[in-house]
Scaffold this motif. Structure first.
Motif, PDB file in Angstrom:
ATOM      1  N   ARG A  57     -46.816 -31.238  11.433  1.00 51.91           N
ATOM      2  CA  ARG A  57     -46.539 -31.239  12.875  1.00 51.91           C
ATOM      3  C   ARG A  57     -47.291 -32.366  13.574  1.00 51.91           C
ATOM      4  O   ARG A  57     -46.732 -33.031  14.460  1.00 51.91           O
ATOM      5  CB  ARG A  57     -46.860 -29.877  13.481  1.00 51.91           C
ATOM      6  N   ALA A  58     -48.517 -32.639  13.176  1.00 52.68           N
ATOM      7  CA  ALA A  58     -49.282 -33.728  13.796  1.00 52.68           C
ATOM      8  C   ALA A  58     -48.650 -35.087  13.483  1.00 52.68           C
ATOM      9  O   ALA A  58     -48.546 -35.950  14.357  1.00 52.68           O
ATOM     10  CB  ALA A  58     -50.731 -33.692  13.315  1.00 52.68           C
ATOM     11  N   ASP A  61     -45.459 -35.397  15.507  1.00 52.89           N
ATOM     12  CA  ASP A  61     -45.801 -35.653  16.916  1.00 52.89           C
ATOM     13  C   ASP A  61     -46.192 -37.114  17.125  1.00 52.89           C
ATOM     14  O   ASP A  61     -45.809 -37.731  18.128  1.00 52.89           O
ATOM     15  CB  ASP A  61     -46.946 -34.745  17.374  1.00 52.89           C
ATOM     16  N   VAL A  64     -43.013 -39.165  17.009  1.00 50.57           N
ATOM     17  CA  VAL A  64     -42.215 -38.912  18.214  1.00 50.57           C
ATOM     18  C   VAL A  64     -42.809 -39.653  19.406  1.00 50.57           C
ATOM     19  O   VAL A  64     -42.070 -40.139  20.278  1.00 50.57           O
ATOM     20  CB  VAL A  64     -42.105 -37.392  18.477  1.00 50.57           C
ATOM     21  N   ALA A  65     -44.122 -39.790  19.449  1.00 52.77           N
ATOM     22  CA  ALA A  65     -44.780 -40.499  20.556  1.00 52.77           C
ATOM     23  C   ALA A  65     -44.351 -41.964  20.628  1.00 52.77           C
ATOM     24  O   ALA A  65     -44.476 -42.589  21.682  1.00 52.77           O
ATOM     25  CB  ALA A  65     -46.296 -40.397  20.407  1.00 52.77           C
ATOM     26  N   GLY A  74     -36.711 -37.114  19.549  1.00 56.17           N
ATOM     27  CA  GLY A  74     -38.046 -36.544  19.600  1.00 56.17           C
ATOM     28  C   GLY A  74     -38.052 -35.028  19.517  1.00 56.17           C
ATOM     29  O   GLY A  74     -38.688 -34.457  18.621  1.00 56.17           O
ATOM     30  N   ARG A  78     -39.397 -32.643  16.310  1.00 54.97           N
ATOM     31  CA  ARG A  78     -40.431 -31.635  16.555  1.00 54.97           C
ATOM     32  C   ARG A  78     -39.911 -30.234  16.240  1.00 54.97           C
ATOM     33  O   ARG A  78     -40.631 -29.415  15.659  1.00 54.97           O
ATOM     34  CB  ARG A  78     -40.924 -31.716  17.998  1.00 54.97           C
TER      35      ARG A  78
END
Length: 195
Positions: A57-58, A61, A64-65, A74, A78
């Motif tokens: 997940r990190a 993320d 996606v940023a 995005g 997620r």
């Protein structure tokens, strides 16, 4: 015990590149380097799924940023990360957001399949049926069987096992070395005759 997501089925593994017949996301182009990094994150997770949930997940993320804030890709990525780590409740609103932002094509179809499965896991299979039924008439691609399998599960959760079995037999029939016609006929008969 968490349910394995359909993305782990042979031929549809997350680490495989998107088929050449489909763009990664019809509504938002993403460069190949980004796609490769996303695929690498998923491949690493598939090698160590039990102890890599938070890391997955990190990493997603962080990727996606890098996307524009209004990108449908995005929330889709997620949602996949939450879903694959046993958090259907957190995935559902993200799938909905991705579709509302215009996620379409191959990934849009994946989002509908995965959203329907998550809704079923959360006790809302009727929404999954409504979402996937139109996909039976969508242009054919490698996700056809996943549509039918997920729709069959949603139907079964609603006590409509005969319809679900009909879908599964209909999806299986073309893959059999023999008996394709008879299995397809049995699939139709399950729904038509009620026997």
């Amino acid at each position: 015990m968490r349910e394995r997501r359909w993305i782990r089925l042979p031929g549809a593994r997350r680490s495989n590149p998107v088929p050449s017949a489909a763009t990664p996301c019809d509504s938002v182009p993403v460069n190949q380097d980004w796609e490769n990094r996303v695929a690498a994150v998923w491949a690493a997770f598939e090698d160590h799924p039990e102890d890599g949930a938070a890391e997955l997940r990190a990493a997603i993320d962080a990727l996606v940023a890098e996307l524009p804030g209004d990108s449908p890709r995005g929330p889709f990525e997620r949602a996949c990360a939450f879903d694959s780590t046993g958090h259907s409740d957190k995935a559902v609103p993200l799938y909905r957001e991705a579709l509302a932002r215009g996620l379409d094509g191959y990934l849009g179809r994946r989002a509908k399949i995965q959203l329907s499965s998550s809704l079923r896991n959360l006790g809302q299979p009727e929404e999954g049926v409504k979402l996937l039924t139109p996909e039976l008439d969508a242009p054919s691609d490698e996700l056809d069987d996943a549509v039918r399998a997920t729709l069959a599960l949603c139907l079964s959760s609603l006590g409509r096992d005969r319809e679900g079995l009909s879908l599964v037999l209909g999806a299986l029939a073309p893959h059999l070395p023999r008996y394709q016609r008879s299995m397809a006929n049995y699939a139709r008969a399950l729904v038509e005759s009620g026997d």
